[in-house]
Design a protein around this motif. Structure first.
Motif, short mmCIF file in Angstrom:
data_model
loop_
_atom_site.label_atom_id
_atom_site.label_comp_id
_atom_site.label_asym_id
_atom_site.label_seq_id
_atom_site.Cartn_x
_atom_site.Cartn_y
_atom_site.Cartn_z
N THR A 3 0.83 -1.19 0.00
CA THR A 3 0.00 0.00 0.00
C THR A 3 0.87 1.25 0.00
N ALA A 4 0.58 2.20 -0.89
CA ALA A 4 1.36 3.42 -0.98
C ALA A 4 1.20 4.24 0.30
N VAL A 5 2.28 4.93 0.69
CA VAL A 5 2.27 5.65 1.94
C VAL A 5 1.14 6.66 1.99
N GLN A 6 0.89 7.33 0.85
CA GLN A 6 -0.14 8.35 0.87
C GLN A 6 -1.54 7.78 1.04
N HIS A 7 -1.68 6.46 0.91
CA HIS A 7 -2.99 5.83 1.07
C HIS A 7 -3.16 5.17 2.42
N LEU A 8 -2.24 5.42 3.34
CA LEU A 8 -2.35 4.83 4.67
C LEU A 8 -3.30 5.65 5.54
N CYS A 9 -3.85 5.00 6.56
CA CYS A 9 -4.79 5.65 7.47
C CYS A 9 -4.12 6.82 8.19
#
Length: 607
Positions: A3-9
């Motif tokens: 999962t791309a960092v910008q898509h993390l919670c």
């Protein structure tokens, strides 16, 4: 991690939002928590963490939770990793999910309680602490959490009980628990016992900064300024001064009349001063006669308080409640209501009413110098009774409308139920004292609920402290209080709420027959003996001239006035507003009708 960092919670868990804080919006995705392969991987992650490989344990637990966001072992593992890293939002989100999945698991509940305490969220801390004790009534850690929560919430009797239970269950003298127990005893006025416990905690764990600071603060409050200074000196040698120890040292210097040194100490701080420090600096400048500088500090401290707390006056709620109370408590309706009976088997209350900073602590300190009157201090019980009235009366309406149940035949004794709840809580809070047939309740702004008070305690003395409104404003600006829906966070809202509360008293007195007496702060200062004699006559207790030396009353006053009431009576706070009159201009239009109604004037000439 795919999962791309910008898509993390956003909470920092390391999971995708749909598998973390936004999980409810993704319910269409199946949960695979019972998959034996994922269960095995989750256990492997936990084992890896115990082996000390944090990075691999994080990777494994995240991989499991991306497929099974409710897998308990993986939740616990990742929560522990985030806790250790200090990523509190993530730890909180993961722990809350784990507590839902495993409602009987003490570990996440205890951790959530500790997180809440660390963030100053006392409501959440108490909720988690109570759940912890429910889950594990013989667990020392659960009782310790409850003890800590009650200590910070200033509920010392309950806190002392759970601290003692923690010690008994652990069968150990744990320094931190001893220190918390000492703080609870201090707040009950049991100073000698508290001092012995602080000393024991310090001997078991020499140099614990928390113990030393709490001990020093107690000694300062108990007027043992030399002992307090020695403890602060030890703190400085251990690891340098902290904001709290610096503030305590400044308070000591102020009590020693070394105001310039105290101001210099605060000015030497290289960090921005906290709201309480700015207000203390303002009070020191006030004592030094530097009034314009003092006012600037008061305003800056209040502004910073609003900025940090995010709270401001709950104006709409305050006015809505006042309107509801005025509409309900009218003579025609009150004629239909019963009154609670008077119990003769337990001590009875004296209600000391008044706006914060109006002189209520001074009057309580004077009354409780008599052996026949115990000190209740600020008891939050009338508000508690009001909040519980709908449930206790089995009413579908909120308070005050819930009191309409009293018109029903099976609710005629409902006020006795409310009275008994209040008296039971007084006993639980440790207010009652051997030989005292009366106790004080001086919760600020109880006058907002004067109608309820008079219904459940129709014979209780109601002493209403009256003080020049502008003096109250100066004192309100120089101290922190949250009573009155945070009205004290700004000058204008403090004035508005003062008028609101006085208008309610006028309404109650017009609509009800009250056992009421107004006591002017200025009369206490100008003609102390005559005024105090009148108060004792009103409450029905013989007057003893020794009560005039209220500063000898060694009880611990748990309010911002604790230092003032340990000094002999002085008049420097009477008409103090004259030094600040040009700064009080914005509230003169709000307060002038009240000032005139109370018989005061605005005199620009200093005494």
């Amino acid at each position: 991690m795919s999962t791309a960092v910008q898509h993390l919670c956003a909470c920092g868990s390391g999971l995708a939002p749909a598998r973390c804080c936004d999980r409810n919006s993704a319910q269409e995705q199946p949960d695979n928590s019972s998959d034996p392969i994922l269960t095995f991987e989750a256990r492997r992650a936990a084992d890896t963490l115990r082996a000390g490989n944090r990075e691999e344990a994080e990777r494994l637990s995240i991989a499991v939770l991306e497929r099974a966001p409710l897998e308990p072992t993986a939740l616990a593992t990742l929560a522990e990793i985030r806790l250790d890293a200090g990523i509190r939002p993530a730890a909180k989100a993961l722990l809350e999910r784990l507590a839902e999945v495993e409602p009987g698991n003490l570990w996440p509940v205890n951790k959530l309680g500790m997180l809440a305490l660390g963030q100053g969220d006392l409501e959440a801390a108490e909720r988690h602490a109570r759940q912890a004790v429910r889950l594990a009534p013989t667990n020392a850690q659960a009782h310790n959490l409850m003890g800590m929560a009650m200590t910070q919430a200033h509920r010392p009797v309950v806190g002392a009980y759970h601290c003692q239970r923690a010690l008994d269950l652990a069968d150990l003298r744990i320094p931190l628990v001893l220190s918390n127990l000492a703080t609870c005893l201090k707040e009950q006025g049991r100073i000698d016992e508290a001092r012995a416990l602080y000393r024991e905690a310090d001997q078991l764990e020499p140099g614990n900064r928390r113990t030393l600071l709490a001990w020093a603060q107690m000694e300062e409050a108990d007027r043992q300024l030399g002992a307090a200074t020695a403890l602060l000196d030890r703190l400085d040698r251990i690891g340098g001064a902290s904001p709290a120890s610096t503030l305590t040292r400044a308070a000591i210097l102020g009590r020693q009349k070394r105001n310039d040194e105290a101001v210099a100490l605060l000015d030497a701080q290289t960090r921005p001063l906290r709201p309480v420090e700015r207000l203390e600096r303002g009070r020191l400048l006030d004592k030094a006669g530097r009034y314009d500088e003092a006012w600037a500090e008061f305003c800056a401290g209040k502004a910073r308080l609003v900025e940090l707390s995010g709270r401001s006056y709950l104006r709409a709620e305050a006015h809505a409640l006042a309107d509801q109370l005025k509409a309900f408590f009218i003579r025609e309706r009150l004629a239909l209501l019963p009154r609670a009976g008077v119990r003769d088997d337990v001590a009875q209350p004296i209600f000391i009413l008044g706006f914060p900073r109006s002189g209520t602590t001074l009057l309580e300190q004077t009354l409780t110098a008599s052996p026949g009157i115990a000190a209740g201090d600020e008891l939050p019980l009338i508000q508690e009774v009001a909040a519980l009235a709908p449930r206790l009366l089995d009413s579908p309406w909120d308070y005050p409308g819930a009191l309409a149940e009293l018109w029903l035949g099976d609710r005629l004794e409902g006020l006795d139920t409310l009275r008994d709840h209040y008296l039971q809580r007084v006993r639980q809070l440790g207010v009652l004292r051997e030989g005292a047939g009366l106790f004080t309740d001086k919760m600020p702004l109880n006058e907002m609920h004067l109608g309820l008070v008079a219904l459940i305690f129709p014979q209780a003395p109601l002493l209403h402290l009256i003080r020049h409104p502008l003096d109250i404003m100066v004192s309100a600006m120089s101290n922190v209080f949250t009573h009155g829906g945070f009205c004290g966070h700004a000058l204008e809202s403090a004035a508005e709420h003062l008028v609101l509360s006085h208008d309610l008293v006028v309404h109650y007195r017009a609509e009800m027959d009250l056992n009421y007496q107004a006591v002017r702060y200025e009369d206490l200062v100008d003609d102390q003996e005559a005024t105090v004699r009148g108060v004792f006559d009103f409450v029905g207790v013989p007057f003893d001239p020794s009560v005039l030396s209220f500063e000898r009353n060694t009880r611990y006053a748990r309010t911002a006035s604790y230092a003032q009431v340990s000094e002999k009576l002085y008049d420097r706070s009477r008409y103090r507003y004259q030094h600040y009159l040009r700064h009080l201009g914005p509230v003169l239009p709000i307060l002038m009708p009240l000032i005139e109604r109370l018989g005061y004037t605005v005199d620009p000439r200093p005494n």
